[in-house]
Scaffold this motif. Sequence first.
Motif, PDB file in Angstrom:
ATOM      1  N   ILE A   1       0.853  -1.181   0.000  1.00 32.10           N
ATOM      2  CA  ILE A   1       0.000   0.000   0.000  1.00 32.10           C
ATOM      3  C   ILE A   1       0.891   1.235   0.000  1.00 32.10           C
ATOM      4  O   ILE A   1       1.839   1.328   0.772  1.00 32.10           O
ATOM      5  N   ASP A   2       0.592   2.166  -0.900  1.00 34.41           N
ATOM      6  CA  ASP A   2       1.329   3.425  -0.996  1.00 34.41           C
ATOM      7  C   ASP A   2       0.303   4.548  -0.951  1.00 34.41           C
ATOM      8  O   ASP A   2      -0.397   4.797  -1.932  1.00 34.41           O
ATOM      9  N   GLY A   3       0.208   5.193   0.187  1.00 36.10           N
ATOM     10  CA  GLY A   3      -0.812   6.234   0.350  1.00 36.10           C
ATOM     11  C   GLY A   3      -2.190   5.599   0.393  1.00 36.10           C
ATOM     12  O   GLY A   3      -2.453   4.753   1.238  1.00 36.10           O
ATOM     13  N   ASN A   4      -3.045   5.961  -0.564  1.00 33.11           N
ATOM     14  CA  ASN A   4      -4.403   5.419  -0.582  1.00 33.11           C
ATOM     15  C   ASN A   4      -4.604   4.404  -1.706  1.00 33.11           C
ATOM     16  O   ASN A   4      -5.736   4.087  -2.062  1.00 33.11           O
ATOM     17  N   GLN A   5      -3.500   3.899  -2.283  1.00 37.51           N
ATOM     18  CA  GLN A   5      -3.602   2.926  -3.374  1.00 37.51           C
ATOM     19  C   GLN A   5      -2.634   1.771  -3.162  1.00 37.51           C
ATOM     20  O   GLN A   5      -1.668   1.878  -2.416  1.00 37.51           O
ATOM     21  N   TRP A   6      -2.928   0.693  -3.846  1.00 38.01           N
ATOM     22  CA  TRP A   6      -1.998  -0.419  -3.901  1.00 38.01           C
ATOM     23  C   TRP A   6      -0.935  -0.111  -4.939  1.00 38.01           C
ATOM     24  O   TRP A   6      -1.203   0.559  -5.929  1.00 38.01           O
ATOM     25  N   CYS A   7       0.263  -0.598  -4.700  1.00 39.25           N
ATOM     26  CA  CYS A   7       1.390  -0.378  -5.604  1.00 39.25           C
ATOM     27  C   CYS A   7       2.055  -1.719  -5.891  1.00 39.25           C
ATOM     28  O   CYS A   7       2.325  -2.490  -4.980  1.00 39.25           O
ATOM     29  N   CYS A   8       2.275  -1.980  -7.159  1.00 35.88           N
ATOM     30  CA  CYS A   8       3.038  -3.148  -7.600  1.00 35.88           C
ATOM     31  C   CYS A   8       4.285  -2.569  -8.249  1.00 35.88           C
ATOM     32  O   CYS A   8       4.206  -1.900  -9.280  1.00 35.88           O
ATOM     33  N   ILE A   9       5.462  -2.788  -7.637  1.00 35.77           N
ATOM     34  CA  ILE A   9       6.657  -2.061  -8.059  1.00 35.77           C
ATOM     35  C   ILE A   9       7.874  -2.978  -8.144  1.00 35.77           C
ATOM     36  O   ILE A   9       8.070  -3.851  -7.307  1.00 35.77           O
TER      37      ILE A   9
ATOM     38  N   ILE B   1       9.734   0.090 -12.536  1.00 34.20           N
ATOM     39  CA  ILE B   1       8.472  -0.233 -13.188  1.00 34.20           C
ATOM     40  C   ILE B   1       7.437  -0.313 -12.084  1.00 34.20           C
ATOM     41  O   ILE B   1       7.607  -1.048 -11.116  1.00 34.20           O
ATOM     42  N   ALA B   2       6.364   0.469 -12.222  1.00 32.56           N
ATOM     43  CA  ALA B   2       5.355   0.515 -11.165  1.00 32.56           C
ATOM     44  C   ALA B   2       3.956   0.601 -11.750  1.00 32.56           C
ATOM     45  O   ALA B   2       3.749   1.134 -12.829  1.00 32.56           O
ATOM     46  N   GLY B   3       3.020   0.050 -11.000  1.00 32.01           N
ATOM     47  CA  GLY B   3       1.607   0.155 -11.326  1.00 32.01           C
ATOM     48  C   GLY B   3       0.839   0.426 -10.051  1.00 32.01           C
ATOM     49  O   GLY B   3       1.166  -0.115  -8.996  1.00 32.01           O
TER      50      GLY B   3
ATOM     51  N   PHE C   1       0.817  -2.489 -13.567  1.00 31.59           N
ATOM     52  CA  PHE C   1       2.215  -2.918 -13.647  1.00 31.59           C
ATOM     53  C   PHE C   1       2.461  -3.623 -14.977  1.00 31.59           C
ATOM     54  O   PHE C   1       3.439  -3.353 -15.668  1.00 31.59           O
ATOM     55  N   HIS C   2       1.565  -4.508 -15.349  1.00 32.64           N
ATOM     56  CA  HIS C   2       1.693  -5.241 -16.606  1.00 32.64           C
ATOM     57  C   HIS C   2       1.661  -4.282 -17.792  1.00 32.64           C
ATOM     58  O   HIS C   2       2.427  -4.439 -18.742  1.00 32.64           O
ATOM     59  N   ALA C   3       0.796  -3.265 -17.735  1.00 29.15           N
ATOM     60  CA  ALA C   3       0.743  -2.261 -18.811  1.00 29.15           C
ATOM     61  C   ALA C   3       2.051  -1.482 -18.872  1.00 29.15           C
ATOM     62  O   ALA C   3       2.544  -1.163 -19.961  1.00 29.15           O
ATOM     63  N   ALA C   4       2.635  -1.182 -17.701  1.00 28.24           N
ATOM     64  CA  ALA C   4       3.896  -0.435 -17.661  1.00 28.24           C
ATOM     65  C   ALA C   4       5.039  -1.256 -18.257  1.00 28.24           C
ATOM     66  O   ALA C   4       5.984  -0.699 -18.815  1.00 28.24           O
ATOM     67  N   LEU C   5       4.952  -2.583 -18.152  1.00 27.95           N
ATOM     68  CA  LEU C   5       5.986  -3.446 -18.743  1.00 27.95           C
ATOM     69  C   LEU C   5       6.048  -3.289 -20.263  1.00 27.95           C
ATOM     70  O   LEU C   5       7.089  -3.487 -20.869  1.00 27.95           O
ATOM     71  N   ASN C   6       4.922  -2.949 -20.873  1.00 28.44           N
ATOM     72  CA  ASN C   6       4.839  -2.847 -22.327  1.00 28.44           C
ATOM     73  C   ASN C   6       5.116  -1.452 -22.871  1.00 28.44           C
ATOM     74  O   ASN C   6       5.081  -1.249 -24.077  1.00 28.44           O
ATOM     75  N   LYS C   7       5.357  -0.480 -21.989  1.00 30.12           N
ATOM     76  CA  LYS C   7       5.619   0.889 -22.438  1.00 30.12           C
ATOM     77  C   LYS C   7       7.091   1.039 -22.830  1.00 30.12           C
ATOM     78  O   LYS C   7       7.983   0.621 -22.094  1.00 30.12           O
ATOM     79  N   PRO C   8       7.352   1.677 -23.974  1.00 28.70           N
ATOM     80  CA  PRO C   8       8.739   1.916 -24.362  1.00 28.70           C
ATOM     81  C   PRO C   8       9.359   3.011 -23.490  1.00 28.70           C
ATOM     82  O   PRO C   8       8.633   3.800 -22.859  1.00 28.70           O
ATOM     83  N   LEU C   9      10.672   3.060 -23.473  1.00 27.00           N
ATOM     84  CA  LEU C   9      11.364   4.122 -22.746  1.00 27.00           C
ATOM     85  C   LEU C   9      11.009   5.471 -23.348  1.00 27.00           C
ATOM     86  O   LEU C   9      10.857   5.596 -24.564  1.00 27.00           O
ATOM     87  N   LYS C  10      10.898   6.462 -22.490  1.00 28.71           N
ATOM     88  CA  LYS C  10      10.655   7.823 -22.986  1.00 28.71           C
ATOM     89  C   LYS C  10      11.938   8.367 -23.594  1.00 28.71           C
ATOM     90  O   LYS C  10      13.015   8.152 -23.055  1.00 28.71           O
ATOM     91  N   SER C  11      11.795   9.084 -24.666  1.00 26.66           N
ATOM     92  CA  SER C  11      12.955   9.676 -25.320  1.00 26.66           C
ATOM     93  C   SER C  11      13.512  10.792 -24.443  1.00 26.66           C
ATOM     94  O   SER C  11      12.769  11.583 -23.864  1.00 26.66           O
TER      95      SER C  11
END
Length: 82
Positions: free
Chosen positions: A38-46, A56-58, A70-80
């Motif tokens: 738990i991170d603040g008022n939400q669950w965190c998968c990090i 990588i966090a969700g 978290f799974h969606a964040a795994l599929n995001k490319p690095l920001k330029s």
Amino acid sequence: MIDFNHWRGSEIADAIYTNILEASWMQAVGMLKPSIKIDGNQWCCILGDLPEPTCIAGFGDSPMQAMAAFHAALNKPLKSTQ
């Protein structure tokens, strides 16, 4: 003749799709072993530490929503950086 209820068939397909998605989230969590807390008022998968750029966090209102993010964040490319 078989009377196929298309609405029920759609519900079944939706449930199967949801199960497949949840299984892929759980597979990623099982392989990578991120922290779920738990991170603040939400669950965190990090995986890693915030605010590291390699982290990588969700976040979500439930552990499952956090794992989905978290799974969606795994599929995001690095920001330029340019």
